[in-house]
Design a protein around this motif. Structure first.
Motif, PDB file in Angstrom:
ATOM      1  N   ALA A 247       0.826  -1.206   0.000  1.00  0.00           N
ATOM      2  CA  ALA A 247       0.000   0.000   0.000  1.00  0.00           C
ATOM      3  C   ALA A 247       0.863   1.261   0.000  1.00  0.00           C
ATOM      4  O   ALA A 247       0.587   2.216  -0.737  1.00  0.00           O
ATOM      5  CB  ALA A 247      -0.932  -0.004   1.208  1.00  0.00           C
TER       6      ALA A 247
ATOM      7  N   THR B 225       0.857   3.710  -3.183  1.00  0.00           N
ATOM      8  CA  THR B 225       0.390   5.080  -2.991  1.00  0.00           C
ATOM      9  C   THR B 225       1.486   6.081  -3.332  1.00  0.00           C
ATOM     10  O   THR B 225       1.231   7.077  -4.017  1.00  0.00           O
ATOM     11  CB  THR B 225      -0.088   5.292  -1.535  1.00  0.00           C
ATOM     12  OG1 THR B 225      -1.124   4.349  -1.259  1.00  0.00           O
ATOM     13  CG2 THR B 225      -0.593   6.702  -1.316  1.00  0.00           C
TER      14      THR B 225
ATOM     15  N   TRP C 136       1.974   6.074  -7.139  1.00  0.00           N
ATOM     16  CA  TRP C 136       0.873   6.773  -7.816  1.00  0.00           C
ATOM     17  C   TRP C 136       0.989   8.276  -7.624  1.00  0.00           C
ATOM     18  O   TRP C 136       0.829   9.039  -8.572  1.00  0.00           O
ATOM     19  CB  TRP C 136      -0.462   6.270  -7.278  1.00  0.00           C
ATOM     20  CG  TRP C 136      -1.616   7.049  -7.821  1.00  0.00           C
ATOM     21  CD1 TRP C 136      -2.228   6.885  -9.033  1.00  0.00           C
ATOM     22  CD2 TRP C 136      -2.269   8.156  -7.200  1.00  0.00           C
ATOM     23  NE1 TRP C 136      -3.230   7.811  -9.194  1.00  0.00           N
ATOM     24  CE2 TRP C 136      -3.276   8.609  -8.076  1.00  0.00           C
ATOM     25  CE3 TRP C 136      -2.108   8.810  -5.986  1.00  0.00           C
ATOM     26  CZ2 TRP C 136      -4.109   9.678  -7.776  1.00  0.00           C
ATOM     27  CZ3 TRP C 136      -2.936   9.869  -5.681  1.00  0.00           C
ATOM     28  CH2 TRP C 136      -3.922  10.293  -6.575  1.00  0.00           C
ATOM     29  N   TRP C 137       1.268   8.706  -6.380  1.00  0.00           N
ATOM     30  CA  TRP C 137       1.357  10.139  -6.082  1.00  0.00           C
ATOM     31  C   TRP C 137       2.505  10.780  -6.868  1.00  0.00           C
ATOM     32  O   TRP C 137       2.345  11.846  -7.454  1.00  0.00           O
ATOM     33  CB  TRP C 137       1.536  10.367  -4.593  1.00  0.00           C
ATOM     34  CG  TRP C 137       1.595  11.813  -4.245  1.00  0.00           C
ATOM     35  CD1 TRP C 137       2.693  12.519  -3.847  1.00  0.00           C
ATOM     36  CD2 TRP C 137       0.528  12.754  -4.307  1.00  0.00           C
ATOM     37  NE1 TRP C 137       2.362  13.826  -3.652  1.00  0.00           N
ATOM     38  CE2 TRP C 137       1.035  14.001  -3.918  1.00  0.00           C
ATOM     39  CE3 TRP C 137      -0.814  12.659  -4.650  1.00  0.00           C
ATOM     40  CZ2 TRP C 137       0.255  15.147  -3.869  1.00  0.00           C
ATOM     41  CZ3 TRP C 137      -1.591  13.798  -4.582  1.00  0.00           C
ATOM     42  CH2 TRP C 137      -1.056  15.022  -4.199  1.00  0.00           C
TER      43      TRP C 137
END
Length: 185
Positions: A80, A84, A87-88
């Motif tokens: 995760a 995350t 992606w960010w």
């Protein structure tokens, strides 16, 4: 404006101002190549965070044994966080590019940045002490550079603008230098 319209850096002392097209006072966005550059830097950051975090999960697994619930939680947390962060750091460069801009006019430069907290900086040409253009290895690969403008003062003694085509950064640097016979302070 494409790169072929920019002048190259020369040793011509008569060249003390930028071309009229650059100093027309129009608001310009950063070079679009800054998006893949920032995404490449994001991949490096993601790897530098994810690999040690994954190694830590492996060490915890090795020390405490593989209890099913704990192992699933640790691997899930690692996935995760990595997902995350990846992606960010893939999405952020597009947002940064959308909200960052600059304006060069005969009197100086105005820089606007910020996605969440917006910032507008105006640097009058008369306050510029010196300027520089830097290029790291990734910026060099993408043909980009970072303009640094140094002024007298404490709040924004150095103002940086990254994401410029290298030729554009050199041209702005030359434009912001004090005219011959004037003092910047």
């Amino acid at each position: 404006m494409n790169e072929s319209t920019h002048r190259l850096e020369t040793e011509d002392p008569a060249r003390d101002v930028a071309s009229p097209s650059l100093t027309d006072g129009l608001r310009r966005s950063l070079d679009p190549r800054s998006i893949p550059l920032n995404r490449a830097m994001g991949r490096i950051v993601t790897a530098c965070v994810s690999l040690p975090l994954g190694a830590g999960v492996g060490v915890l697994w090795g020390v405490f044994g593989p209890p099913a619930g704990v192992a699933a939680f640790l691997v899930g947390a690692w996935a995760a966080i990595t997902g995350t962060l990846g992606w960010w750091l893939y999405t952020w460069p597009v947002l940064h590019h959308r909200y960052a801009s600059y304006t060069v006019n005969p009197d100086g430069i105005k820089i606007r940045t910020g996605v969440v907290w917006r910032k507008a900086i105006s640097v009058p040409r008369s306050r510029v002490q010196h300027t520089d253009v830097s290029q790291g290895p990734l910026e060099r690969r993408y043909g980009l550079g970072t303009l640094g403008v140094y002024t007298a003062g404490t709040s924004y003694a150095k103002v940086s603008l990254d994401g410029l085509a290298h030729g554009t950064a050199l041209e702005i640097r030359d434009h912001l230098l004090p005219l011959e016979g004037t003092d910047a302070v």
